[in-house]
Scaffold this motif. Structure first.
Motif, PDB file in Angstrom:
ATOM      1  N   GLY A  43      18.181  10.930  -4.778  1.00 10.19           N
ATOM      2  CA  GLY A  43      17.068  11.000  -3.834  1.00 10.19           C
ATOM      3  C   GLY A  43      15.792  11.497  -4.480  1.00 10.19           C
ATOM      4  N   PHE A  44      15.896  12.534  -5.299  1.00 12.19           N
ATOM      5  CA  PHE A  44      14.712  13.039  -5.985  1.00 12.19           C
ATOM      6  C   PHE A  44      14.167  12.015  -6.974  1.00 12.19           C
ATOM      7  N   VAL A  45      15.055  11.318  -7.680  1.00  7.46           N
ATOM      8  CA  VAL A  45      14.601  10.303  -8.635  1.00  7.46           C
ATOM      9  C   VAL A  45      13.884   9.173  -7.914  1.00  7.46           C
ATOM     10  N   VAL A  46      14.423   8.721  -6.800  1.00  7.25           N
ATOM     11  CA  VAL A  46      13.793   7.638  -6.040  1.00  7.25           C
ATOM     12  C   VAL A  46      12.436   8.084  -5.507  1.00  7.25           C
ATOM     13  N   ALA A  47      12.345   9.308  -4.983  1.00  5.44           N
ATOM     14  CA  ALA A  47      11.073   9.805  -4.465  1.00  5.44           C
ATOM     15  C   ALA A  47      10.040   9.911  -5.579  1.00  5.44           C
ATOM     16  N   LEU A  48      10.446  10.377  -6.747  1.00  6.06           N
ATOM     17  CA  LEU A  48       9.509  10.456  -7.874  1.00  6.06           C
ATOM     18  C   LEU A  48       9.076   9.073  -8.343  1.00  6.06           C
ATOM     19  N   MET A  49       9.995   8.121  -8.303  1.00  4.52           N
ATOM     20  CA  MET A  49       9.626   6.751  -8.667  1.00  4.52           C
ATOM     21  C   MET A  49       8.628   6.168  -7.676  1.00  4.52           C
ATOM     22  N   LEU A  50       8.789   6.473  -6.401  1.00  5.87           N
ATOM     23  CA  LEU A  50       7.827   6.007  -5.405  1.00  5.87           C
ATOM     24  C   LEU A  50       6.446   6.596  -5.670  1.00  5.87           C
ATOM     25  N   ILE A  55       0.361   4.800  -9.158  1.00  2.22           N
ATOM     26  CA  ILE A  55      -0.493   4.529 -10.318  1.00  2.22           C
ATOM     27  C   ILE A  55      -0.356   3.051 -10.640  1.00  2.22           C
ATOM     28  N   GLY A  56      -1.457   2.348 -10.590  1.00  3.07           N
ATOM     29  CA  GLY A  56      -1.382   0.920 -10.865  1.00  3.07           C
ATOM     30  C   GLY A  56      -2.734   0.261 -10.705  1.00  3.07           C
ATOM     31  N   ASN A  57      -2.748  -1.048 -10.712  1.00  2.00           N
ATOM     32  CA  ASN A  57      -3.988  -1.808 -10.659  1.00  2.00           C
ATOM     33  C   ASN A  57      -4.319  -2.322  -9.273  1.00  2.00           C
ATOM     34  N   HIS A  58      -3.690  -1.786  -8.221  1.00  2.00           N
ATOM     35  CA  HIS A  58      -3.993  -2.241  -6.871  1.00  2.00           C
ATOM     36  C   HIS A  58      -5.237  -1.519  -6.368  1.00  2.00           C
ATOM     37  N   THR A  59      -6.004  -2.195  -5.532  1.00  2.00           N
ATOM     38  CA  THR A  59      -7.257  -1.614  -5.045  1.00  2.00           C
ATOM     39  C   THR A  59      -7.124  -1.051  -3.644  1.00  2.00           C
ATOM     40  N   GLY A  60      -6.198  -1.531  -2.860  1.00  3.43           N
ATOM     41  CA  GLY A  60      -6.031  -1.032  -1.498  1.00  3.43           C
ATOM     42  C   GLY A  60      -5.304   0.297  -1.483  1.00  3.43           C
ATOM     43  N   ARG A  61      -5.536   1.066  -0.431  1.00  2.00           N
ATOM     44  CA  ARG A  61      -4.883   2.367  -0.310  1.00  2.00           C
ATOM     45  C   ARG A  61      -3.728   2.357   0.684  1.00  2.00           C
ATOM     46  N   ILE A  62      -3.533   1.235   1.366  1.00  4.81           N
ATOM     47  CA  ILE A  62      -2.429   1.149   2.318  1.00  4.81           C
ATOM     48  C   ILE A  62      -1.098   1.287   1.583  1.00  4.81           C
ATOM     49  N   GLU A  63      -0.995   0.654   0.399  1.00  4.84           N
ATOM     50  CA  GLU A  63       0.242   0.758  -0.379  1.00  4.84           C
ATOM     51  C   GLU A  63       0.513   2.209  -0.747  1.00  4.84           C
TER      52      GLU A  63
END
Length: 89
Positions: A43-50, A55-63
């Protein structure tokens, strides 16, 4: 032709774990329980991965809102489980 009937002698309950092998066939050849520590770590690993996915190249904040929201929900469930399992019943 192989028989499909279960041998009653092999379906006696396992005394050490109080599990009936007729209900849980894997209990006859070993451990047949849960792994709460492994579940918490996963669970902690999945939450940290989320959270790392924000961090990425998306511009929207909904994600980002969804990723952070799900990560917070997972952390909340893990913390609640740790508190509830610590209490005397």
């Amino acid at each position: 032709m192989a028989g499909t009937e279960l041998d009653p002698a092999e379906n006696d309950p396992v005394v050490a774990s109080h599990v009936d092998t007729a209900e849980v066939p894997s209990a006859a050849w070993g451990w047949s329980g849960e792994a709460p520590r492994a579940s918490q770590i996963a669970g902690f690993v999945v939450a940290l991965m989320l959270l790392a996915m924000t961090i990425g190249n998306h511009t929207g904040r909904i994600e980002d809102l969804f990723l952070v929201g799900f990560a917070v929900a997972i952390f909340g469930i893990l913390i609640r489980h740790a508190i509830v399992s610590r209490k005397d019943r």
